[in-house]
Design a protein around this motif. Structure first.
Motif, PDB file in Angstrom:
ATOM      1  N   ALA A 212      -2.678  13.858 -10.653  1.00 29.93           N
ATOM      2  CA  ALA A 212      -1.895  12.642 -10.864  1.00 29.93           C
ATOM      3  C   ALA A 212      -1.278  12.207  -9.535  1.00 29.93           C
ATOM      4  CB  ALA A 212      -0.800  12.898 -11.891  1.00 29.93           C
ATOM      5  N   PRO A 213      -1.313  10.917  -9.215  1.00 33.44           N
ATOM      6  CA  PRO A 213      -0.769  10.452  -7.936  1.00 33.44           C
ATOM      7  C   PRO A 213       0.740  10.574  -7.873  1.00 33.44           C
ATOM      8  CG  PRO A 213      -1.428   8.586  -9.304  1.00 33.44           C
ATOM      9  CD  PRO A 213      -1.890   9.814 -10.009  1.00 33.44           C
ATOM     10  N   ASP A 214       1.231  10.713  -6.648  1.00 32.53           N
ATOM     11  CA  ASP A 214       2.671  10.683  -6.389  1.00 32.53           C
ATOM     12  C   ASP A 214       3.045   9.233  -6.103  1.00 32.53           C
ATOM     13  OD1 ASP A 214       5.219  10.669  -5.280  1.00 32.53           O
ATOM     14  OD2 ASP A 214       4.903  12.487  -4.104  1.00 32.53           O
ATOM     15  N   LYS A 215       3.704   8.590  -7.050  1.00 30.17           N
ATOM     16  CA  LYS A 215       4.030   7.173  -6.925  1.00 30.17           C
ATOM     17  C   LYS A 215       5.482   6.956  -6.511  1.00 30.17           C
ATOM     18  CE  LYS A 215       1.029   6.097 -10.887  1.00 30.17           C
ATOM     19  NZ  LYS A 215       0.958   5.397 -12.187  1.00 30.17           N
ATOM     20  N   SER A 216       6.120   8.012  -6.030  1.00 40.23           N
ATOM     21  CA  SER A 216       7.570   7.954  -5.823  1.00 40.23           C
ATOM     22  C   SER A 216       8.010   6.942  -4.782  1.00 40.23           C
ATOM     23  CB  SER A 216       8.086   9.345  -5.421  1.00 40.23           C
ATOM     24  OG  SER A 216       7.467   9.777  -4.231  1.00 40.23           O
ATOM     25  N   GLY A 217       7.112   6.495  -3.915  1.00 43.47           N
ATOM     26  CA  GLY A 217       7.492   5.544  -2.874  1.00 43.47           C
ATOM     27  C   GLY A 217       7.279   4.081  -3.247  1.00 43.47           C
ATOM     28  N   LEU A 218       6.693   3.802  -4.381  1.00 44.51           N
ATOM     29  CA  LEU A 218       6.451   2.406  -4.764  1.00 44.51           C
ATOM     30  C   LEU A 218       7.800   1.709  -4.969  1.00 44.51           C
ATOM     31  CD1 LEU A 218       3.442   2.746  -7.230  1.00 44.51           C
ATOM     32  CD2 LEU A 218       3.408   2.092  -4.818  1.00 44.51           C
ATOM     33  N   PRO A 219       8.025   0.567  -4.304  1.00 43.06           N
ATOM     34  CA  PRO A 219       9.354  -0.065  -4.329  1.00 43.06           C
ATOM     35  C   PRO A 219       9.715  -0.750  -5.638  1.00 43.06           C
ATOM     36  CG  PRO A 219       7.830  -1.342  -2.982  1.00 43.06           C
ATOM     37  CD  PRO A 219       7.096  -0.111  -3.362  1.00 43.06           C
ATOM     38  N   SER A 220       8.745  -1.130  -6.428  1.00 37.80           N
ATOM     39  CA  SER A 220       9.039  -1.759  -7.715  1.00 37.80           C
ATOM     40  C   SER A 220       7.812  -1.651  -8.609  1.00 37.80           C
ATOM     41  CB  SER A 220       9.413  -3.238  -7.518  1.00 37.80           C
ATOM     42  OG  SER A 220       8.262  -4.025  -7.293  1.00 37.80           O
ATOM     43  N   ASP A 221       7.989  -2.025  -9.870  1.00 38.83           N
ATOM     44  CA  ASP A 221       6.858  -1.944 -10.800  1.00 38.83           C
ATOM     45  C   ASP A 221       5.844  -3.056 -10.575  1.00 38.83           C
ATOM     46  OD1 ASP A 221       8.740  -3.172 -13.714  1.00 38.83           O
ATOM     47  OD2 ASP A 221       8.224  -4.090 -11.796  1.00 38.83           O
ATOM     48  N   ARG A 222       6.087  -3.903  -9.585  1.00 40.85           N
ATOM     49  CA  ARG A 222       5.070  -4.910  -9.244  1.00 40.85           C
ATOM     50  C   ARG A 222       3.941  -4.282  -8.419  1.00 40.85           C
ATOM     51  NH1 ARG A 222       6.183  -8.167  -5.760  1.00 40.85           N
ATOM     52  NH2 ARG A 222       8.150  -7.369  -4.899  1.00 40.85           N
ATOM     53  N   PHE A 223       4.215  -3.099  -7.901  1.00 46.05           N
ATOM     54  CA  PHE A 223       3.235  -2.393  -7.073  1.00 46.05           C
ATOM     55  C   PHE A 223       2.515  -1.342  -7.913  1.00 46.05           C
ATOM     56  CE2 PHE A 223       4.292  -3.463  -2.580  1.00 46.05           C
ATOM     57  CZ  PHE A 223       5.402  -4.255  -2.799  1.00 46.05           C
ATOM     58  N   SER A 224       1.195  -1.285  -7.747  1.00 55.72           N
ATOM     59  CA  SER A 224       0.415  -0.240  -8.405  1.00 55.72           C
ATOM     60  C   SER A 224      -0.788   0.069  -7.532  1.00 55.72           C
ATOM     61  CB  SER A 224      -0.029  -0.668  -9.805  1.00 55.72           C
ATOM     62  OG  SER A 224      -0.890  -1.797  -9.715  1.00 55.72           O
ATOM     63  N   ALA A 225      -1.368   1.225  -7.759  1.00 57.16           N
ATOM     64  CA  ALA A 225      -2.559   1.604  -6.985  1.00 57.16           C
ATOM     65  C   ALA A 225      -3.426   2.493  -7.835  1.00 57.16           C
ATOM     66  CB  ALA A 225      -2.165   2.311  -5.684  1.00 57.16           C
ATOM     67  N   GLU A 226      -4.702   2.451  -7.548  1.00 56.96           N
ATOM     68  CA  GLU A 226      -5.633   3.354  -8.191  1.00 56.96           C
ATOM     69  C   GLU A 226      -6.665   3.816  -7.180  1.00 56.96           C
ATOM     70  OE1 GLU A 226      -7.395   1.174 -11.419  1.00 56.96           O
ATOM     71  OE2 GLU A 226      -8.830   0.176 -10.091  1.00 56.96           O
ATOM     72  N   ARG A 227      -7.264   4.934  -7.519  1.00 56.18           N
ATOM     73  CA  ARG A 227      -8.308   5.490  -6.670  1.00 56.18           C
ATOM     74  C   ARG A 227      -9.470   5.854  -7.586  1.00 56.18           C
ATOM     75  NH1 ARG A 227      -8.209  10.745  -2.559  1.00 56.18           N
ATOM     76  NH2 ARG A 227     -10.079  10.133  -1.415  1.00 56.18           N
ATOM     77  N   THR A 228     -10.583   5.207  -7.375  1.00 61.11           N
ATOM     78  CA  THR A 228     -11.722   5.386  -8.259  1.00 61.11           C
ATOM     79  C   THR A 228     -12.703   6.395  -7.675  1.00 61.11           C
ATOM     80  OG1 THR A 228     -12.763   3.471  -7.220  1.00 61.11           O
ATOM     81  CG2 THR A 228     -11.548   3.082  -9.257  1.00 61.11           C
ATOM     82  N   GLY A 229     -13.131   7.326  -8.532  1.00 67.68           N
ATOM     83  CA  GLY A 229     -14.147   8.292  -8.120  1.00 67.68           C
ATOM     84  C   GLY A 229     -13.733   9.144  -6.943  1.00 67.68           C
ATOM     85  N   GLY A 230     -12.426   9.281  -6.745  1.00 66.99           N
ATOM     86  CA  GLY A 230     -11.946  10.095  -5.644  1.00 66.99           C
ATOM     87  C   GLY A 230     -12.232   9.509  -4.289  1.00 66.99           C
ATOM     88  N   SER A 231     -12.569   8.220  -4.236  1.00 68.28           N
ATOM     89  CA  SER A 231     -12.901   7.626  -2.954  1.00 68.28           C
ATOM     90  C   SER A 231     -12.083   6.366  -2.714  1.00 68.28           C
ATOM     91  CB  SER A 231     -14.399   7.338  -2.884  1.00 68.28           C
ATOM     92  OG  SER A 231     -14.740   6.771  -1.643  1.00 68.28           O
ATOM     93  N   VAL A 232     -12.667   5.210  -2.990  1.00 67.57           N
ATOM     94  CA  VAL A 232     -12.027   3.924  -2.695  1.00 67.57           C
ATOM     95  C   VAL A 232     -10.718   3.775  -3.466  1.00 67.57           C
ATOM     96  CG1 VAL A 232     -12.287   1.429  -2.974  1.00 67.57           C
ATOM     97  CG2 VAL A 232     -14.219   2.807  -2.192  1.00 67.57           C
TER      98      VAL A 232
END
Lengths: 112, 114
Positions: free
Chosen positions: B54-74
């Protein structure tokens, strides 16, 4: 508030002069790194220091890690225009920490 | 070999629009980081991916920010309903393992929100 404080913020010197950049913290770091960043590019690692009191030399660049592992310095001898860039210090606090804490950086300009 | 690549290199958007920033890490690197670099500031940690954990999302400044990583790459960093204070350079870095001696950075995406 930055965990790592860098000074000075800006430094402009003539080619051939020496310069020192400082990186200080009230916290202990298990290791410290120095990066150089040029405009439009990402930071590039220069060195990692891990032992208190350690001194590493990379050609004209000398890096020192403080005995208490709370501070570090970067000294450039006989600076050249190619040394121009943003110098960033960064560190891991704990031995299991995987997140680098960065200083705000020092912009160094070496005039020909 | 190829380094970390990011696209686009520059993005200008209007306040309120959504943006997607892409990062292609070095092949085989299991760790991927996103940072934000504002003018006169150092790099601010946003999010960390390590393998299938599971990603560490602790630095995201607000819930408007999100990120994903597909297939362990991009990886894609998405900012919804952009605000002017989101203007910054967004840097992606990858490393071979967790807590590696060296993180390899991409050239960044300069985001300008008008």
């Amino acid at each position: 508030t930055q965990l790592l404080e860098q000074s000075p913020q800006f430094l402009s010197i003539q080619e051939g002069e020496n310069l020192t950049v400082y990186c200080n913290s009230s916290s202990v770091f298990s290791s410290l790194q120095w990066y150089r960043q040029e405009p439009g590019e990402g930071p590039v690692l220069l060195v990692t220091v891990v032992t208190g009191g350690e001194v590493k030399k990379l050609k004209r660049l000398t890096f020192q890690f403080g005995d208490a592992r709370k501070d570090s310095s970067l000294h450039i001898t006989a600076a050249q225009p190619g040394d121009t860039g943003l110098y960033l210090c960064a560190g891991y606090r704990g031995s299991n920490d995987y997140k680098l804490s960065f200083g705000a950086g020092t912009t160094v300009t070496v005039r020909a | 070999g190829a380094g970390v690549s990011q696209s686009p290199s520059n993005k200008v958007t209007e306040k309120g629009k959504d943006v997607e920033l892409r990062c292609d890490p070095i092949s085989g690197h299991t760790a991927l980081y996103w940072y934000r670099q504002s003018l006169g500031q150092g790099l601010e940690f946003l999010i960390y991916f390590q393998g299938n954990s599971a990603p560490d999302k602790s630095g995201l400044p607000s819930d408007r920010f999100s990120a994903e990583r597909t297939g362990g790459s991009v990886s894609t960093l998405t900012i919804q309903r952009t605000q002017q204070e989101d203007s910054a350079v967004y840097l992606c870095a990858s490393s071979l393992v967790r807590r590696a001696d060296e993180q390899f950075f991409g050239p960044g995406t300069r985001l300008t929100v008008l």
